[in-house]
Design a protein around this motif. Structure first.
Motif, PDB file in Angstrom:
ATOM      1  N   ALA A  82      43.263  54.458  45.081  1.00 42.99           N
ATOM      2  CA  ALA A  82      44.033  53.475  44.518  1.00 42.99           C
ATOM      3  C   ALA A  82      43.222  52.557  43.564  1.00 42.99           C
ATOM      4  O   ALA A  82      44.066  52.150  42.652  1.00 42.99           O
ATOM      5  N   ALA A  83      42.099  52.693  43.698  1.00 45.86           N
ATOM      6  CA  ALA A  83      41.277  51.904  42.476  1.00 45.86           C
ATOM      7  C   ALA A  83      41.036  52.587  41.238  1.00 45.86           C
ATOM      8  O   ALA A  83      41.630  52.177  40.331  1.00 45.86           O
ATOM      9  N   GLY A  84      40.873  54.323  41.338  1.00 43.61           N
ATOM     10  CA  GLY A  84      41.022  54.958  40.174  1.00 43.61           C
ATOM     11  C   GLY A  84      42.484  55.040  39.588  1.00 43.61           C
ATOM     12  O   GLY A  84      42.589  54.637  38.278  1.00 43.61           O
ATOM     13  N   PHE A  85      43.602  55.229  40.286  1.00 44.70           N
ATOM     14  CA  PHE A  85      44.742  55.229  39.818  1.00 44.70           C
ATOM     15  C   PHE A  85      45.382  53.927  39.176  1.00 44.70           C
ATOM     16  O   PHE A  85      45.979  53.914  38.379  1.00 44.70           O
ATOM     17  N   GLY A  86      45.008  52.837  39.919  1.00 46.85           N
ATOM     18  CA  GLY A  86      45.267  51.408  39.655  1.00 46.85           C
ATOM     19  C   GLY A  86      44.848  51.310  38.241  1.00 46.85           C
ATOM     20  O   GLY A  86      45.495  50.650  37.541  1.00 46.85           O
ATOM     21  N   SER A  87      43.706  51.732  37.956  1.00 47.07           N
ATOM     22  CA  SER A  87      43.003  51.577  36.567  1.00 47.07           C
ATOM     23  C   SER A  87      43.769  52.300  35.554  1.00 47.07           C
ATOM     24  O   SER A  87      43.985  51.710  34.346  1.00 47.07           O
ATOM     25  N   LEU A  89      47.007  53.950  35.860  1.00 50.11           N
ATOM     26  CA  LEU A  89      48.292  53.504  35.844  1.00 50.11           C
ATOM     27  C   LEU A  89      48.842  52.263  35.656  1.00 50.11           C
ATOM     28  O   LEU A  89      49.981  51.712  35.168  1.00 50.11           O
ATOM     29  N   LEU A  90      48.136  51.105  36.279  1.00 52.78           N
ATOM     30  CA  LEU A  90      48.488  49.748  36.402  1.00 52.78           C
ATOM     31  C   LEU A  90      47.762  49.050  35.532  1.00 52.78           C
ATOM     32  O   LEU A  90      47.798  47.690  35.580  1.00 52.78           O
ATOM     33  N   ASP A  91      46.717  49.621  34.699  1.00 52.13           N
ATOM     34  CA  ASP A  91      45.883  49.027  33.819  1.00 52.13           C
ATOM     35  C   ASP A  91      44.986  47.875  34.460  1.00 52.13           C
ATOM     36  O   ASP A  91      44.679  46.728  33.958  1.00 52.13           O
ATOM     37  N   GLN A  92      44.405  48.133  35.712  1.00 55.78           N
ATOM     38  CA  GLN A  92      43.623  47.440  36.568  1.00 55.78           C
ATOM     39  C   GLN A  92      42.257  47.568  36.133  1.00 55.78           C
ATOM     40  O   GLN A  92      41.754  48.639  35.821  1.00 55.78           O
ATOM     41  N   PRO A  93      41.385  46.554  35.945  1.00 52.33           N
ATOM     42  CA  PRO A  93      40.150  46.814  35.627  1.00 52.33           C
ATOM     43  C   PRO A  93      39.041  47.276  36.479  1.00 52.33           C
ATOM     44  O   PRO A  93      39.429  47.097  37.711  1.00 52.33           O
ATOM     45  N   LEU A  94      38.299  48.252  35.964  1.00 48.28           N
ATOM     46  CA  LEU A  94      37.407  48.859  36.962  1.00 48.28           C
ATOM     47  C   LEU A  94      35.962  49.093  36.122  1.00 48.28           C
ATOM     48  O   LEU A  94      35.990  49.687  35.235  1.00 48.28           O
ATOM     49  N   THR A  95      35.011  48.275  36.606  1.00 48.55           N
ATOM     50  CA  THR A  95      33.847  47.973  36.106  1.00 48.55           C
ATOM     51  C   THR A  95      32.779  49.418  36.295  1.00 48.55           C
ATOM     52  O   THR A  95      33.161  50.259  37.255  1.00 48.55           O
ATOM     53  N   THR A  99      32.726  51.376  39.844  1.00 47.55           N
ATOM     54  CA  THR A  99      32.975  52.935  39.800  1.00 47.55           C
ATOM     55  C   THR A  99      31.743  53.618  40.686  1.00 47.55           C
ATOM     56  O   THR A  99      31.953  54.584  41.141  1.00 47.55           O
ATOM     57  N   PHE A 100      30.527  53.203  40.474  1.00 46.32           N
ATOM     58  CA  PHE A 100      29.448  53.750  41.015  1.00 46.32           C
ATOM     59  C   PHE A 100      29.547  53.591  42.646  1.00 46.32           C
ATOM     60  O   PHE A 100      29.339  54.490  43.277  1.00 46.32           O
ATOM     61  N   TRP A 101      29.968  52.369  43.092  1.00 44.77           N
ATOM     62  CA  TRP A 101      29.945  52.272  44.607  1.00 44.77           C
ATOM     63  C   TRP A 101      31.391  53.000  45.200  1.00 44.77           C
ATOM     64  O   TRP A 101      31.281  53.445  46.358  1.00 44.77           O
ATOM     65  N   LEU A 102      32.408  53.246  44.222  1.00 39.60           N
ATOM     66  CA  LEU A 102      33.384  54.170  44.785  1.00 39.60           C
ATOM     67  C   LEU A 102      32.889  55.701  44.727  1.00 39.60           C
ATOM     68  O   LEU A 102      33.316  56.069  45.737  1.00 39.60           O
TER      69      LEU A 102
END
Length: 124
Positions: A82-87, A89-95, A99-102
């Protein structure tokens, strides 16, 4: 488990079901986000379908996989997806640190799967 199915085949099928449940969980999370609190009918309908699919496949997988392990894997893959695809497809920020903790979550999921292997559990 059918009479012709070995425990290893049953375990492999359960893990495949868990992967499907995880994929549907990602779809559910993204659909809920897109539904804007269930005010957009198409996104809301998609969320309902993904929710039912994820519950079905998760429950099928948990017939074989221990609930604690299965749920941890399902939730981990679902949250990372959800975090990856949200970033994307939904233009949600991901630092970078997020990304490291994911990635650490995925590493944990991989180790949980490896810990369930027949060689390590003595069921080979």
């Amino acid at each position: 488990m059918t009479t012709m199915e070995s425990p290893v085949q049953s375990n492999g099928r359960a893990w495949a079901m868990l992967m499907l449940a995880s994929a549907f969980e990602i779809g559910y999370a993204l659909s809920v986000g897109g539904s804007q609190a269930f005010t957009i009918p198409s996104w809301s309908a998609a969320a309902l379908v993904f929710f039912l699919l994820t519950l079905y496949f998760l429950s099928a997988a948990l017939r074989t996989i221990d609930v604690g392990i299965g749920y941890a894997v399902w939730a981990g893959i679902g949250s990372v997806g959800a975090a990856g695809f949200g970033s994307v497809l939904l233009d949600q920020p991901l630092t970078l640190i997020q990304t490291f903790w994911l990635a650490m979550i995925i590493a944990g999921v991989v180790w949980l799967k490896l810990a369930d292997s027949p060689r390590l559990t003595g069921n080979a």
